[in-house]
Design an enzyme around this catalytic site. Sequence first.
Site, PDB file in Angstrom:
ATOM      1  N   GLY A  13      46.541  30.147   8.283  1.00  0.00           N
ATOM      2  CA  GLY A  13      47.248  31.243   8.639  1.00  0.00           C
ATOM      3  C   GLY A  13      48.121  31.879   7.280  1.00  0.00           C
ATOM      4  N   TYR A 154      56.383  17.306  17.958  1.00  0.00           N
ATOM      5  CA  TYR A 154      55.491  17.529  16.808  1.00  0.00           C
ATOM      6  C   TYR A 154      55.401  16.563  15.695  1.00  0.00           C
ATOM      7  CZ  TYR A 154      54.556  20.034  12.085  1.00  0.00           C
ATOM      8  OH  TYR A 154      53.953  20.217  11.074  1.00  0.00           O
ATOM      9  N   ALA A 157      52.875  13.806  17.395  1.00  0.00           N
ATOM     10  CA  ALA A 157      51.493  14.251  17.058  1.00  0.00           C
ATOM     11  C   ALA A 157      51.174  13.790  15.474  1.00  0.00           C
ATOM     12  CB  ALA A 157      51.163  15.488  17.565  1.00  0.00           C
ATOM     13  N   LYS A 158      52.086  14.119  14.708  1.00  0.00           N
ATOM     14  CA  LYS A 158      51.785  13.924  13.261  1.00  0.00           C
ATOM     15  C   LYS A 158      51.664  12.480  12.706  1.00  0.00           C
ATOM     16  CE  LYS A 158      51.151  18.120  11.258  1.00  0.00           C
ATOM     17  NZ  LYS A 158      50.059  18.382  10.492  1.00  0.00           N
TER      18      LYS A 158
END
Length: 259
Positions: A13, A154, A157-158
């Site tokens: 991105g 978040y 998951a990390k």
Amino acid sequence: MLDGEVVLVTGVGPGLGARLACRAAAEGAKVVMAARSTEVMTAEAERITAAGGEAFGMSCDVRKPEEVQRLVDAATERFGPITGLINSAYGHPGFADLLDTREKAIRRSMDIILFGALNVTRAVVPGMKAAGRGAIVNIGTMATRKPMRGDGGYAAAKAAMGSVTRSLALELGEHGIRANQAMMGWLDGPGVRFYLRMTAEQRGVAEQEIYDEIAGGKPLGRIPPDEACAGAVLFLLSRYASEITGATLDVNGGEYMPA
């Protein structure tokens, strides 16, 4: 630093992903970019090509193994086997307390961050084995060590990705493939600049005041810029890190240390 390497960056991105791609090309790598949206990748590929480098981007949802394989096949046909992989793709489940976050949103983050990274890794490792070398860098977050409200899903998951990094290092080392994690904190790029403007407007203060509050708690006294952090990630991919695997490199301006 990366002459002769073919580097795949996922999650490209306008922030860190684009900086990683641009700097990898400047360091001599042929660069493959992946993201669901192509707008940023197209611009970066044009910029890299104009500077004399080689790069292309391809739309790819890392949750879909068939799209990942199509990407890796196209990259291999054009540049040869991928020898460097940066798993940077992520999805955030939304800034709510963990128990208030919908399970569907958390599972989506896990699908992108953890299972997406595994999909891409699974697709590139055969080429790395054939080449006799390879390096994988997974992008981690300080939120796994220093919990922040709204980042629970978040961070989960990390954190799983961090565990995967060490397992990959153990299992792939015999093939000459290294796996490491770069632990990011606040990154001064488009996302944080948006946050600074939004928070400053909400509080009726100057954007610089918000910046200073965040930067003031760090030993270096600044929010690490995307561009500078990208260099540390590329170091882990490079031959200068040939004896480093299963490690976590803090790339967060010393944020990991107690205040």
